[in-house]
Scaffold this motif. Structure first.
Motif, PDB file in Angstrom:
ATOM      1  N   ALA A 262      -5.766   2.450   8.582  1.00 49.71           N
ATOM      2  CA  ALA A 262      -4.035   1.969   7.464  1.00 49.71           C
ATOM      3  C   ALA A 262      -3.361   1.591   7.302  1.00 49.71           C
ATOM      4  CB  ALA A 262      -5.245   2.122   5.898  1.00 49.71           C
ATOM      5  N   HIS A 263      -2.877   3.593   8.511  1.00 48.37           N
ATOM      6  CA  HIS A 263      -1.810   4.012   8.619  1.00 48.37           C
ATOM      7  C   HIS A 263      -1.218   3.503   9.489  1.00 48.37           C
ATOM      8  CE1 HIS A 263       1.975   5.619   8.158  1.00 48.37           C
ATOM      9  NE2 HIS A 263       1.966   6.941   8.754  1.00 48.37           N
ATOM     10  N   ARG A 264      -2.901   3.560  10.482  1.00 46.35           N
ATOM     11  CA  ARG A 264      -2.041   2.147  11.884  1.00 46.35           C
ATOM     12  C   ARG A 264      -1.883   1.190  11.628  1.00 46.35           C
ATOM     13  NH1 ARG A 264      -0.086   3.207  17.207  1.00 46.35           N
ATOM     14  NH2 ARG A 264      -0.983   1.297  18.691  1.00 46.35           N
TER      15      ARG A 264
ATOM     16  N   LEU B 132      -9.728   1.852 -13.343  1.00 43.46           N
ATOM     17  CA  LEU B 132      -8.601   3.349 -13.002  1.00 43.46           C
ATOM     18  C   LEU B 132      -7.748   3.349 -12.848  1.00 43.46           C
ATOM     19  CD1 LEU B 132     -12.471   4.820 -12.306  1.00 43.46           C
ATOM     20  CD2 LEU B 132     -10.938   5.627 -14.172  1.00 43.46           C
ATOM     21  N   SER B 133      -7.370   2.228 -11.870  1.00 39.35           N
ATOM     22  CA  SER B 133      -5.944   2.052 -10.610  1.00 39.35           C
ATOM     23  C   SER B 133      -4.752   1.997 -11.234  1.00 39.35           C
ATOM     24  CB  SER B 133      -5.349   1.123  -9.614  1.00 39.35           C
ATOM     25  OG  SER B 133      -7.417   1.417  -8.983  1.00 39.35           O
ATOM     26  N   LEU B 134      -5.064   1.086 -12.323  1.00 41.63           N
ATOM     27  CA  LEU B 134      -3.849   0.056 -13.520  1.00 41.63           C
ATOM     28  C   LEU B 134      -3.935   1.771 -14.242  1.00 41.63           C
ATOM     29  CD1 LEU B 134      -4.693  -3.055 -14.476  1.00 41.63           C
ATOM     30  CD2 LEU B 134      -3.080  -2.418 -12.600  1.00 41.63           C
ATOM     31  N   LEU B 135      -4.345   2.585 -14.757  1.00 40.15           N
ATOM     32  CA  LEU B 135      -4.346   3.701 -15.944  1.00 40.15           C
ATOM     33  C   LEU B 135      -3.645   4.564 -15.233  1.00 40.15           C
ATOM     34  CD1 LEU B 135      -5.039   4.615 -18.939  1.00 40.15           C
ATOM     35  CD2 LEU B 135      -7.379   6.002 -17.786  1.00 40.15           C
ATOM     36  N   VAL B 136      -4.380   4.951 -13.967  1.00 40.97           N
ATOM     37  CA  VAL B 136      -3.719   6.432 -12.972  1.00 40.97           C
ATOM     38  C   VAL B 136      -2.126   6.013 -12.863  1.00 40.97           C
ATOM     39  CG1 VAL B 136      -3.695   7.608 -10.920  1.00 40.97           C
ATOM     40  CG2 VAL B 136      -6.041   7.117 -12.164  1.00 40.97           C
ATOM     41  N   ALA B 137      -2.009   4.574 -11.918  1.00 43.24           N
ATOM     42  CA  ALA B 137       0.209   4.357 -11.637  1.00 43.24           C
ATOM     43  C   ALA B 137       0.397   3.918 -13.166  1.00 43.24           C
ATOM     44  CB  ALA B 137      -0.699   3.359 -10.912  1.00 43.24           C
TER      45      ALA B 137
ATOM     46  N   LEU C  42      -7.827   5.490  -5.877  1.00 42.46           N
ATOM     47  CA  LEU C  42      -7.523   5.699  -6.842  1.00 42.46           C
ATOM     48  C   LEU C  42      -6.384   6.695  -5.994  1.00 42.46           C
ATOM     49  CD1 LEU C  42     -10.536   7.057  -9.150  1.00 42.46           C
ATOM     50  CD2 LEU C  42      -8.144   5.778  -9.819  1.00 42.46           C
ATOM     51  N   ARG C  43      -5.804   7.009  -5.249  1.00 45.50           N
ATOM     52  CA  ARG C  43      -5.218   7.312  -4.014  1.00 45.50           C
ATOM     53  C   ARG C  43      -3.815   7.177  -4.363  1.00 45.50           C
ATOM     54  NH1 ARG C  43      -8.205  10.947   0.704  1.00 45.50           N
ATOM     55  NH2 ARG C  43      -8.756  13.317   0.008  1.00 45.50           N
ATOM     56  N   SER C  44      -4.477   5.021  -3.075  1.00 49.34           N
ATOM     57  CA  SER C  44      -3.125   4.734  -3.422  1.00 49.34           C
ATOM     58  C   SER C  44      -1.730   4.190  -4.808  1.00 49.34           C
ATOM     59  CB  SER C  44      -3.513   3.314  -2.826  1.00 49.34           C
ATOM     60  OG  SER C  44      -4.144   3.487  -1.385  1.00 49.34           O
TER      61      SER C  44
ATOM     62  N   ARG D 116       0.818   2.787  -4.735  1.00 49.08           N
ATOM     63  CA  ARG D 116       0.385   1.668  -4.168  1.00 49.08           C
ATOM     64  C   ARG D 116       0.130   0.554  -4.558  1.00 49.08           C
ATOM     65  NH1 ARG D 116       2.209   2.770   1.114  1.00 49.08           N
ATOM     66  NH2 ARG D 116       4.408   4.058   1.194  1.00 49.08           N
ATOM     67  N   VAL D 117       0.110  -0.008  -5.634  1.00 56.00           N
ATOM     68  CA  VAL D 117      -0.973  -0.456  -6.962  1.00 56.00           C
ATOM     69  C   VAL D 117      -1.525  -1.839  -6.134  1.00 56.00           C
ATOM     70  CG1 VAL D 117      -1.046  -1.350  -8.759  1.00 56.00           C
ATOM     71  CG2 VAL D 117      -0.049   0.916  -8.767  1.00 56.00           C
ATOM     72  N   GLN D 118      -0.525  -2.583  -5.406  1.00 54.30           N
ATOM     73  CA  GLN D 118      -0.784  -3.578  -4.958  1.00 54.30           C
ATOM     74  C   GLN D 118      -2.137  -3.192  -3.854  1.00 54.30           C
ATOM     75  OE1 GLN D 118       0.151  -6.966  -4.954  1.00 54.30           O
ATOM     76  NE2 GLN D 118      -1.971  -7.106  -3.683  1.00 54.30           N
ATOM     77  N   THR D 119      -1.989  -2.048  -2.832  1.00 48.18           N
ATOM     78  CA  THR D 119      -2.993  -1.525  -2.040  1.00 48.18           C
ATOM     79  C   THR D 119      -4.671  -1.539  -2.803  1.00 48.18           C
ATOM     80  OG1 THR D 119      -1.541  -0.786  -0.538  1.00 48.18           O
ATOM     81  CG2 THR D 119      -3.905   0.185  -0.094  1.00 48.18           C
ATOM     82  N   SER D 120      -4.070  -0.713  -3.984  1.00 47.76           N
ATOM     83  CA  SER D 120      -5.511  -0.469  -5.035  1.00 47.76           C
ATOM     84  C   SER D 120      -6.281  -1.911  -5.389  1.00 47.76           C
ATOM     85  CB  SER D 120      -5.548   0.111  -6.287  1.00 47.76           C
ATOM     86  OG  SER D 120      -4.428   1.269  -5.905  1.00 47.76           O
TER      87      SER D 120
END
Length: 366
Positions: free
Chosen positions: A59-61, A116-121, A275-277, A282-286
């Motif tokens: 993804a970074h590349r 989970l992503s929305l809650l964490v962010a 979850l890392r994103s 970076r919620v859009q990535t999630s």
């Protein structure tokens, strides 16, 4: 000494996928004793973490949203191969296998991972911000695919039961491929900016300036190791499934719980990556990972099982029951209301997680 310590994670993430495939080859198609089940479970967990690492390198590349697309498609292709393999083994359970697996993937991704992503962010950064244009397009495509493939078979009359006729199944397979192809083109070519992470001021984040971009050779190596890791994850999940099934039966739970557990294991790499994103705002990535995985699960699985049904015996039941249709409708409505403002609080994350909990509870007590 310092260089050795720095290279240790690289060696670990490179060796684990290879070891997972070796363990898979040695255990495939065999009844495993308790010690080997424990070993396979540990290796499976290691393969999940290795898959997440290599997906992030890729993804970074290549940048977003290509990185999310690579992981979603890779997981889905291997999952489809597993579904077709299990269907080929025959038995009454194979008739509903594709439907149950697809619906489990939709519920896990659209409610579990999204929630989970929305809650964490939102807990970490106050609110979760994302691009409503891209997320809305993805949710609309998922809702259309799910309705055409999983809801309509319950109401058609050309074939008995919640099944498609041959012509209807062909139509569903073709439209699934067309819609998925249109979405990928929109996501990666014509409107790529809609699917990139944004700042709280609404500006697009086009690159991560805090880390060096991996070389092309490193990205290709990670791509190969990602494939091996995912093969290990899906294969080992199938290998430990008899033990899971025995445990579920011993606990007196419904057999559908087995499919949910297997789906959770298969989708672990995407869950951890999402979850890392979210932690990095970076919620859009999630959301790309979650909704892209749901879309790929339908858009690639339906054509594959439609093709496989030509030579496989037995019915192909795709239509959902009333309870699951209600959950799907609630998921679409809640997701649509979440998308409109382009930002979310812990409340929206909690609502999605409650829907996911309801799905799990009804799988245990239908």
């Amino acid at each position: 000494m310092i260089n050795r310590l720095r290279s240790l994670p690289l060696r670990w993430t490179s060796a684990t996928p290879l070891f997972a495939v070796v363990v898979l080859l040695l255990t495939w198609g065999r009844d495993l004793p308790g010690a080997l089940v424990a070993l396979a479970t540990v290796v499976l967990a290691g393969a999940v973490l290795a898959a997440v690492h290599h997906a992030e390198v890729i993804a970074h590349r290549v940048g977003e949203p290509f990185g999310s697309l690579v992981l979603a498609i890779a997981v889905t292709i291997i999952e489809v191969a597993l579904i077709v393999t299990l269907m080929a083994e025959g038995g009454d359970k194979g008739a509903t296998l594709a439907r149950d697996t697809i619906f489990a993937a939709v519920m896990i991704t659209c409610n579990g991972i999204v929630g989970l992503s929305l809650l964490v962010a939102s807990l970490r950064h106050g609110t979760a911000v994302f691009n409503p244009e891209g997320t809305g397009a993805a949710l609309a495509t998922v809702a259309t695919l799910a309705t055409l493939s999983l809801v309509l078979p319950t109401f058609t009359t050309s074939a008995p039961g919640p099944e498609f006729s041959a012509v209807q199944l062909t139509f569903a397979a073709l439209t699934s491929l067309i819609l998925y192809g249109l979405f990928v083109t929109t996501q990666t070519v014509r409107h790529r900016d809609y699917f990139l992470p944004i700042t709280r001021q609404g500006d697009v984040i086009k690159a991560d300036a805090h880390a060096a971009v991996p070389s092309g050779r490193a990205a290709l190596i990670s791509l190969g190791l990602l494939g091996l890791a995912l093969i290990g994850v899906v294969g080992l999940a199938k290998g430990v499934s008899p033990t899971i099934e025995s445990g579920v039966e011993a606990a007196g739970l419904h057999h559908a719980v087995v499919g949910v557990i297997i789906a959770l294991l298969v989708l672990l790499p995407e869950t951890i990556a999402a979850l890392r994103s979210a932690r990095r705002d970076r919620v859009q990535t999630s959301l790309n990972l979650a909704l892209g995985s749901a879309m790929a699960s339908i858009g690639l699985t339906i054509p594959a099982v439609a093709l496989a049904s030509i030579w496989l015996d037995g019915p192909l039941v795709l239509g959902l029951g009333a309870t699951h249709m209600v959950l799907l409708a609630l998921t679409v409505v809640v997701g649509s209301l979440m998308v409109v403002p382009g930002r979310a609080t812990p409340l929206q994350g909690g609502v999605h997680l409650v829907l996911f909990a309801a799905y799990l509870e009804l799988a245990i007590n239908p």
